[in-house]
Write a protein that holds these residues in place. Structure first.
Motif, short mmCIF file in Angstrom:
data_model
loop_
_atom_site.label_atom_id
_atom_site.label_comp_id
_atom_site.label_asym_id
_atom_site.label_seq_id
_atom_site.Cartn_x
_atom_site.Cartn_y
_atom_site.Cartn_z
N GLY A 198 -10.73 4.05 0.75
CA GLY A 198 -9.56 3.93 -0.11
C GLY A 198 -8.26 4.29 0.58
O GLY A 198 -8.24 4.84 1.68
N ARG A 199 -7.17 3.95 -0.11
CA ARG A 199 -5.83 4.22 0.40
C ARG A 199 -4.98 4.78 -0.74
O ARG A 199 -5.06 4.31 -1.88
N SER A 200 -4.16 5.75 -0.42
CA SER A 200 -3.20 6.26 -1.41
C SER A 200 -2.07 5.26 -1.56
O SER A 200 -1.94 4.31 -0.78
N ALA A 201 -1.22 5.45 -2.57
CA ALA A 201 -0.07 4.57 -2.76
C ALA A 201 0.83 4.62 -1.54
O ALA A 201 1.33 3.58 -1.07
N ALA A 202 1.04 5.82 -1.00
CA ALA A 202 1.88 5.95 0.19
C ALA A 202 1.24 5.27 1.40
O ALA A 202 1.91 4.63 2.21
N GLY A 203 -0.10 5.40 1.51
CA GLY A 203 -0.79 4.76 2.62
C GLY A 203 -0.71 3.25 2.54
O GLY A 203 -0.48 2.57 3.55
N LEU A 204 -0.88 2.71 1.33
CA LEU A 204 -0.77 1.25 1.15
C LEU A 204 0.66 0.78 1.43
O LEU A 204 0.86 -0.29 2.00
N ALA A 205 1.63 1.56 1.01
CA ALA A 205 3.02 1.19 1.28
C ALA A 205 3.28 1.13 2.79
O ALA A 205 3.98 0.24 3.28
N LEU A 206 2.70 2.07 3.51
CA LEU A 206 2.84 2.07 4.97
C LEU A 206 2.13 0.86 5.57
O LEU A 206 2.64 0.21 6.49
N ASP A 207 0.94 0.53 5.04
CA ASP A 207 0.18 -0.62 5.54
C ASP A 207 0.91 -1.93 5.30
O ASP A 207 0.90 -2.83 6.15
N LEU A 208 1.54 -2.06 4.13
CA LEU A 208 2.12 -3.34 3.73
C LEU A 208 3.56 -3.51 4.18
O LEU A 208 3.98 -4.62 4.53
N PHE A 209 4.33 -2.41 4.13
CA PHE A 209 5.77 -2.52 4.38
C PHE A 209 6.25 -1.68 5.56
O PHE A 209 7.42 -1.78 5.94
#
Length: 397
Positions: A325-336
């Motif tokens: 899984g990924r946290s919201a902050a982790g996904l934000a880093l991955d995507l943007f």
């Protein structure tokens, strides 16, 4: 830059990222930079069958109305291709059409990257965004005398890629506003298709209300694509994901759980049964085609496929490669590349979870622990979601 890319020498400057990525794909394919790759055009009967089957036919009046006068006056041709890059219609300046004939740019031919290299039509189908390709940005040298601007069109019913509309002409006629014009007309055509779908849904709603009044239990009526026309005793929602080849009987739906599905004219009556229906056990994320990414979920009651937008394909790819899984902050880093963009991530994940239900789990965001996740990707790393600029996708490429 073009000659340096082909010879392997150091270029005087770097091409645009989307062009450089396309040239890399062409080199990997071994495409002939002088002539491309020959393909067999469709027969007249096959071409006509494709035209009849394509929803682009409904958008053709808008496309012609918005672009034909410009094509005639600016020495261009308007070209409409389907999602397979097959040229369905071609109109515009007679002299330019004759030049296109000599290039093999005719109705019934495939204009994808595999056959003709980097070009606005084929590259827009892969990049999933409007594209303008000028002169030597084309991979094949015989196209260097041309400029083209193309914009993709999507089916508002399911988000699938219908094809591309393009304006092509001599390189000397290039204009900075051509791409904006083509994209604007494409959006108008999509709006027309969306209005036609809303009208169909309104007709279904009128027929559905008497049906729901007689049901006497929690239920809803959808069209064949899962768009909700009317509900009874159910919280309003826009759309439900129906199984592929939906048939009457017991079924598990991501947003609703166990249901009974019955046919009605123009769609389906979905009764919330509350019965214990086996939930899905397998999810296949297929990103092999840059044009059509899908999530296919299998449960005891059937199999359904969910066409993915580019953004949702990126998010599910990250989750499929991070099963913990990924946290919201982790996904934000991955995507943007920006851990602060959590509001955008949470909004998109909320949309996904409304559609996919128990398939996705929160805190952290991930595929549910009891679901087998299969990731199907192309062999070439540069073909994994080539349209994506997300850091999590750029790094492997």
């Amino acid at each position: 830059m073009h000659e340096a890319a082909l010879s392997g020498t150091s270029p005087p400057a770097q091409p645009r990222a989307v062009i450089g990525a396309s040239w890399q794909r062409m080199r990997r394919l071994g495409l002939d930079p002088d002539h491309g790759r020959d393909g067999s055009p469709l027969s007249a009967a096959e071409l006509e069958a494709r035209r009849r089957a394509s929803r682009l036919a409904e958008a053709l009046p808008i496309l012609r109305g918005g672009l034909m006068s410009v094509a005639e006056e600016a020495a261009h041709i308007m070209v409409v291709v389907d999602a397979d890059a097959c040229v369905l219609w071609r109109d515009g300046s007679n002299p330019v059409r004759h030049r296109a004939d000599r290039l093999g740019f005719t109705e019934g031919v495939s204009w994808d990257e595999r056959h003709v290299g980097t070009n606005a039509i084929g590259t827009a189908l892969i990049a999933r965004r409007p594209m303008q390709v000028y002169s030597a940005e084309h991979y094949v040298r015989s196209h260097h005398a041309w400029t083209c601007a193309a914009a993709p069109l999507h089916d508002p019913r399911d988000g699938s890629l219908l094809g591309v509309v393009d304006l092509s002409g001599p390189a000397a006629t290039v204009h900075a506003t051509t791409l904006a014009l083509v994209d604007t007309v494409a959006r108008l055509a999509e709006s027309q298709l969306r209005n036609a779908h809303l009208a169909e849904l309104e007709r279904l709603r009128a027929a559905a209300l008497p049906v729901l009044a007689k049901v006497g239990e929690r239920a809803l009526v959808t069209d064949e694509h899962g768009w909700v026309a009317a509900v009874s005793g159910v919280e309003p929602l826009d759309r439900v994901a129906l199984p592929r080849g939906c048939a009457p009987g017991e079924v598990w739906l991501p947003a609703l759980g166990g249901c009974r599905v019955e046919p009605v004219p123009g769609g389906w009556l979905v009764r919330l049964s509350g019965d214990s229906v086996q939930e899905p056990t397998r999810a296949v994320l297929d990103v092999r085609s840059p044009r059509n990414c899908t999530l296919t979920v299998t449960a005891h009651s059937g199999t359904w496929s969910y066409p993915l937008s580019p953004r949702h394909a990126e998010m599910l790819f990250v989750l499929a490669t991070h099963r913990d899984g990924r946290s919201a902050a982790g996904l934000a880093l991955d995507l943007f590349g920006d851990a602060e963009r959590t509001v955008t991530v949470r909004a998109e994940m909320s949309r996904l979870r409304r559609r996919l239900g128990a398939i996705l789990a929160p805190r952290p965001y991930r595929f549910a622990d009891d679901i087998e996740v299969v990731l199907e990707r192309p062999e070439a790393p540069e073909l994994v979601l080539p349209h994506s600029t997300a850091p999590a996708l750029r790094a492997p490429r």
